[in-house]
Scaffold this motif. Sequence first.
Motif, PDB file in Angstrom:
ATOM      1  N   ARG A  98      -1.650   1.173   0.112  1.00  0.00           N
ATOM      2  CA  ARG A  98      -1.047  -0.148  -0.091  1.00  0.00           C
ATOM      3  C   ARG A  98      -1.903  -0.995  -1.033  1.00  0.00           C
ATOM      4  N   PRO A  99      -1.340  -1.443  -2.150  1.00  0.00           N
ATOM      5  CA  PRO A  99      -2.097  -2.316  -3.061  1.00  0.00           C
ATOM      6  C   PRO A  99      -2.364  -3.669  -2.404  1.00  0.00           C
ATOM      7  N   SER A 100      -3.375  -4.348  -2.874  1.00  0.00           N
ATOM      8  CA  SER A 100      -3.652  -5.687  -2.357  1.00  0.00           C
ATOM      9  C   SER A 100      -2.596  -6.666  -2.856  1.00  0.00           C
ATOM     10  N   LEU A 101      -2.409  -7.731  -2.120  1.00  0.00           N
ATOM     11  CA  LEU A 101      -1.476  -8.770  -2.547  1.00  0.00           C
ATOM     12  C   LEU A 101      -1.938  -9.377  -3.867  1.00  0.00           C
ATOM     13  N   GLU A 102      -3.239  -9.535  -4.053  1.00  0.00           N
ATOM     14  CA  GLU A 102      -3.769 -10.095  -5.295  1.00  0.00           C
ATOM     15  C   GLU A 102      -3.368  -9.227  -6.499  1.00  0.00           C
ATOM     16  N   THR A 103      -3.468  -7.904  -6.348  1.00  0.00           N
ATOM     17  CA  THR A 103      -3.072  -7.008  -7.438  1.00  0.00           C
ATOM     18  C   THR A 103      -1.591  -7.161  -7.755  1.00  0.00           C
ATOM     19  N   GLY A 159      10.787  -2.918  -7.516  1.00  0.00           N
ATOM     20  CA  GLY A 159      11.377  -1.909  -6.653  1.00  0.00           C
ATOM     21  C   GLY A 159      10.326  -0.933  -6.168  1.00  0.00           C
ATOM     22  N   VAL A 160      10.619  -0.289  -5.042  1.00  0.00           N
ATOM     23  CA  VAL A 160       9.696   0.636  -4.394  1.00  0.00           C
ATOM     24  C   VAL A 160      10.470   1.858  -3.916  1.00  0.00           C
ATOM     25  N   ALA A 161       9.841   3.029  -3.982  1.00  0.00           N
ATOM     26  CA  ALA A 161      10.434   4.241  -3.418  1.00  0.00           C
ATOM     27  C   ALA A 161       9.351   5.135  -2.841  1.00  0.00           C
ATOM     28  N   PHE A 162       9.719   5.881  -1.811  1.00  0.00           N
ATOM     29  CA  PHE A 162       8.789   6.794  -1.153  1.00  0.00           C
ATOM     30  C   PHE A 162       9.599   7.904  -0.492  1.00  0.00           C
ATOM     31  N   TYR A 220       4.763  -6.793  -1.081  1.00  0.00           N
ATOM     32  CA  TYR A 220       3.604  -6.522  -0.228  1.00  0.00           C
ATOM     33  C   TYR A 220       4.035  -6.350   1.228  1.00  0.00           C
ATOM     34  N   GLU A 221       4.920  -7.211   1.692  1.00  0.00           N
ATOM     35  CA  GLU A 221       5.393  -7.108   3.077  1.00  0.00           C
ATOM     36  C   GLU A 221       6.140  -5.795   3.300  1.00  0.00           C
ATOM     37  N   PHE A 222       6.990  -5.425   2.351  1.00  0.00           N
ATOM     38  CA  PHE A 222       7.749  -4.179   2.483  1.00  0.00           C
ATOM     39  C   PHE A 222       6.816  -2.973   2.502  1.00  0.00           C
ATOM     40  N   LEU A 223       5.779  -3.000   1.691  1.00  0.00           N
ATOM     41  CA  LEU A 223       4.846  -1.872   1.608  1.00  0.00           C
ATOM     42  C   LEU A 223       4.107  -1.634   2.911  1.00  0.00           C
ATOM     43  N   GLY A 224       4.091  -2.614   3.788  1.00  0.00           N
ATOM     44  CA  GLY A 224       3.477  -2.429   5.087  1.00  0.00           C
ATOM     45  C   GLY A 224       4.236  -1.471   5.977  1.00  0.00           C
ATOM     46  N   PRO A 257       2.087   8.420  -0.435  1.00  0.00           N
ATOM     47  CA  PRO A 257       2.183   7.669  -1.690  1.00  0.00           C
ATOM     48  C   PRO A 257       3.581   7.061  -1.900  1.00  0.00           C
ATOM     49  N   ALA A 258       3.618   6.060  -2.772  1.00  0.00           N
ATOM     50  CA  ALA A 258       4.871   5.400  -3.114  1.00  0.00           C
ATOM     51  C   ALA A 258       4.854   5.033  -4.590  1.00  0.00           C
ATOM     52  N   THR A 259       6.037   4.959  -5.166  1.00  0.00           N
ATOM     53  CA  THR A 259       6.175   4.497  -6.550  1.00  0.00           C
ATOM     54  C   THR A 259       6.604   3.042  -6.527  1.00  0.00           C
ATOM     55  N   ILE A 260       5.957   2.224  -7.349  1.00  0.00           N
ATOM     56  CA  ILE A 260       6.236   0.788  -7.404  1.00  0.00           C
ATOM     57  C   ILE A 260       6.485   0.407  -8.857  1.00  0.00           C
ATOM     58  N   HIS A 261       7.494  -0.417  -9.090  1.00  0.00           N
ATOM     59  CA  HIS A 261       7.828  -0.843 -10.452  1.00  0.00           C
ATOM     60  C   HIS A 261       8.068  -2.341 -10.480  1.00  0.00           C
TER      61      HIS A 261
END
Length: 212
Positions: free
Chosen positions: A10-15, A28-31, A51-55, A60-64
Motif C-alpha cells: 500500500r502506497p502512503s497517502l502522501e505519495t 483506478g485500481v485493479a488486483f 488510499y482508503e480503497f487500497l486498505g 500487488p495491485a495496479t494503480i493509475h
Amino acid sequence: MCLLMVALKRPSLETLQKISMSNRDGAGVAFYNKNGKCQYQKGFKTPEEVYEFLGEVKFPATIHFRLASQGGNDLLLTHPFEITEKSELKLSGESNKLLFHNGHSNLFDNYALAADIDIKEVGPMSDTRAFAMICSKHRDNGYRFLKSLNNKFVIMDAKAGKFQLVGEFIHDEEAGAYYSNTFWKHRNTGCTYAQYHNDAWDYEGGNYYAGV
C-alpha cells in the motif's frame, strides 16, 4: 502524462497526493481477488478515496492516475479497461483481462480501423479504450502490438495470474513500487529519484508474477 504503477504494498497517502497533483482527472485500481479474477474499481476523484480503497485490496495491485487527453475529462475513461471486443464502460467489476496505459496516441482511430473495429457509436472513447478493444483480437493480449506504440502499459490476465509490463518501468525499492514515470516527483525537489533496476523484471517477457 498520467502515472501508472504496480504497487507491491500500500502506497502512503502522501505519495498518492503528490501523484494526484500532477494527474488530477481520476484514478483506478485493479488486483487479483481470491477467486483469481481481475477485480477493479475506478472513477476515484481524490487520492484519499484511493488510499482508503487500497486498505481492502490484495497486493500487488495496479494503480493509475489520469491526466485527461484523448476523450476528455470523463471518469468513465479512467483506467483500467476490460480487454473485450466492446470494452464496456463500467466503474467497477471483475474481468478476465484488463489494460492500463501511460502515454498518448493521436492515431488510435486509425489502429482501430485497421483492426476492423468501429469506435464511432460506442460511447466515450479514448486511445486506451480503443487499444483494449484491439488487444481482444490478439492471442497474446496485444503485447506485440502495444510494444510497437512506444508507450507504457500493464496487462492483467486472470488465467496467467501476472502483471505484464510493456515498456520500461522505474523501480523504487523502498516504496515497493514500479512507476511508469517519476515526473510527479518534480514538485518536491527533496525527493530521491527512483532508480531503474534491470534485474527486477523479466523484461523480455515483461512479466511480474503476482503469486496467485
